[in-house]
Motif scaffolding. Structure first.
Motif, mmCIF file in Angstrom:
data_model
loop_
_atom_site.group_PDB
_atom_site.id
_atom_site.type_symbol
_atom_site.label_atom_id
_atom_site.label_comp_id
_atom_site.label_asym_id
_atom_site.label_seq_id
_atom_site.Cartn_x
_atom_site.Cartn_y
_atom_site.Cartn_z
ATOM 1 N N UNK A 35 23.714 36.002 39.732
ATOM 2 C CA UNK A 35 24.003 34.919 39.134
ATOM 3 C C UNK A 35 24.525 33.869 39.458
ATOM 4 N N UNK A 36 23.934 33.018 39.733
ATOM 5 C CA UNK A 36 24.512 31.551 40.490
ATOM 6 C C UNK A 36 25.790 31.190 39.606
ATOM 7 N N UNK A 37 26.681 32.072 38.089
ATOM 8 C CA UNK A 37 27.816 31.398 38.138
ATOM 9 C C UNK A 37 28.302 32.772 37.661
ATOM 10 N N UNK A 38 29.823 32.651 37.032
ATOM 11 C CA UNK A 38 30.883 33.597 37.100
ATOM 12 C C UNK A 38 30.620 33.373 35.953
ATOM 13 N N UNK A 39 30.616 35.008 34.385
ATOM 14 C CA UNK A 39 30.481 34.811 33.298
ATOM 15 C C UNK A 39 31.856 35.105 33.003
ATOM 16 N N UNK A 40 32.262 34.900 32.396
ATOM 17 C CA UNK A 40 33.135 36.075 31.308
ATOM 18 C C UNK A 40 34.200 35.185 30.109
ATOM 19 N N UNK A 41 35.318 36.025 29.824
ATOM 20 C CA UNK A 41 35.696 35.866 28.756
ATOM 21 C C UNK A 41 36.708 35.430 28.775
ATOM 22 N N UNK A 42 37.321 34.561 27.380
ATOM 23 C CA UNK A 42 38.205 34.172 27.542
ATOM 24 C C UNK A 42 39.316 34.408 26.312
ATOM 25 N N UNK A 43 40.370 35.040 25.877
ATOM 26 C CA UNK A 43 40.472 36.056 25.005
ATOM 27 C C UNK A 43 41.768 35.096 24.278
ATOM 28 N N UNK A 44 41.431 34.542 23.310
ATOM 29 C CA UNK A 44 42.431 33.563 22.491
ATOM 30 C C UNK A 44 42.905 34.386 21.151
ATOM 31 N N UNK A 45 44.903 34.114 21.432
ATOM 32 C CA UNK A 45 45.406 35.001 20.253
ATOM 33 C C UNK A 45 45.637 33.745 19.664
ATOM 34 N N UNK A 46 45.320 33.518 18.524
ATOM 35 C CA UNK A 46 45.156 32.337 17.135
ATOM 36 C C UNK A 46 46.603 32.017 16.188
ATOM 37 N N UNK A 47 47.799 34.127 16.507
ATOM 38 C CA UNK A 47 48.919 34.305 16.221
ATOM 39 C C UNK A 47 49.593 33.035 17.296
ATOM 40 N N UNK A 48 49.053 33.520 18.328
ATOM 41 C CA UNK A 48 50.524 33.000 19.650
ATOM 42 C C UNK A 48 49.531 31.417 20.296
ATOM 43 N N UNK A 51 30.658 31.101 22.015
ATOM 44 C CA UNK A 51 31.236 31.805 21.211
ATOM 45 C C UNK A 51 31.438 32.768 20.069
ATOM 46 N N UNK A 52 31.895 33.510 20.121
ATOM 47 C CA UNK A 52 32.185 33.961 18.843
ATOM 48 C C UNK A 52 33.219 34.216 18.685
ATOM 49 N N UNK A 53 33.894 33.873 17.575
ATOM 50 C CA UNK A 53 35.203 33.868 16.313
ATOM 51 C C UNK A 53 35.350 35.366 15.921
ATOM 52 N N UNK A 54 36.020 36.231 15.554
ATOM 53 C CA UNK A 54 36.794 37.218 15.196
ATOM 54 C C UNK A 54 37.492 37.137 14.058
#
Length: 183
Positions: free
Chosen positions: A89-102, A130-133
């Protein structure tokens, strides 16, 4: 302004011809590589420069041409010995996990690294989707777990899916992103 940018593509063409001591009429076929070569105006500009229709090879896939050229160059560099070519792959693919409570609390996970390079800081990255749970049941940190899978297919589409584990297994999201539209 756009016309000037398109005409600038002729600069390296003219330089290559000059370095090879060739003239436009000496060239039988031109193979275009890279994304911008898909623009019809690029083909038209080159055909006008070379003075004839059909000089630009329309059968070659611009992205595949780059890979084949790299493989041939690798073969030459390695003294005409067979080498293994890997798709990367030409780029990094990853996740940013955000805690809306904090607010301000997040975790970065690199899942598909660029080649073998070490990941950079998340500030060097940009969001491509993005997808939001939402409406998850309250849990202590670490108790709300998801299986996340993603892959990139031959059509350069990133397929990502997240599915809750255990008693939150009903929470599921999918997303498909055409990577050609991202960069």
């Amino acid at each position: 302004m756009f016309r000037g940018l398109i005409e600038n593509i002729l600069v390296p063409v003219k330089n290559a011809l000059e370095a090879a001591k060739l003239f436009p009429q000496d060239i039988s076929k031109v193979i275009l590589v890279g994304g911008s070569s898909r623009l019809p105006v690029v083909k038209e500009t080159l055909e006008k420069f070379f003075g004839r229709d059909g000089v630009v090879c329309a059968d070659a896939d611009p992205d595949e041409a780059i890979a084949r050229g790299a493989a041939m160059q690798s073969y030459r560099i390695n003294n005409r010995q067979a080498t293994t070519v890997h798709e990367i792959t030409a780029y990094h693919y990853g996740l940013e996990i955000v805690d809306k409570q904090r607010p301000g609390h997040m975790r970065i996970l690199d899942l598909i690294p660029r080649g073998k390079a070490v990941s950079g800081f998340h500030l060097d990255k940009f969001r491509i989707g993005q997808f939001v749970m939402s409406d998850l049941p309250p849990r202590k940190a670490g108790e709300c777990q998801f299986d996340v899978t993603y892959s990139i297919d031959r059509n350069n589409i990133l397929h990502a899916a997240a599915q809750g584990k255990g008693d939150i297994s009903q929470y599921k999201k999918d997303i498909d992103i055409k990577l050609d539209n991202v960069v």
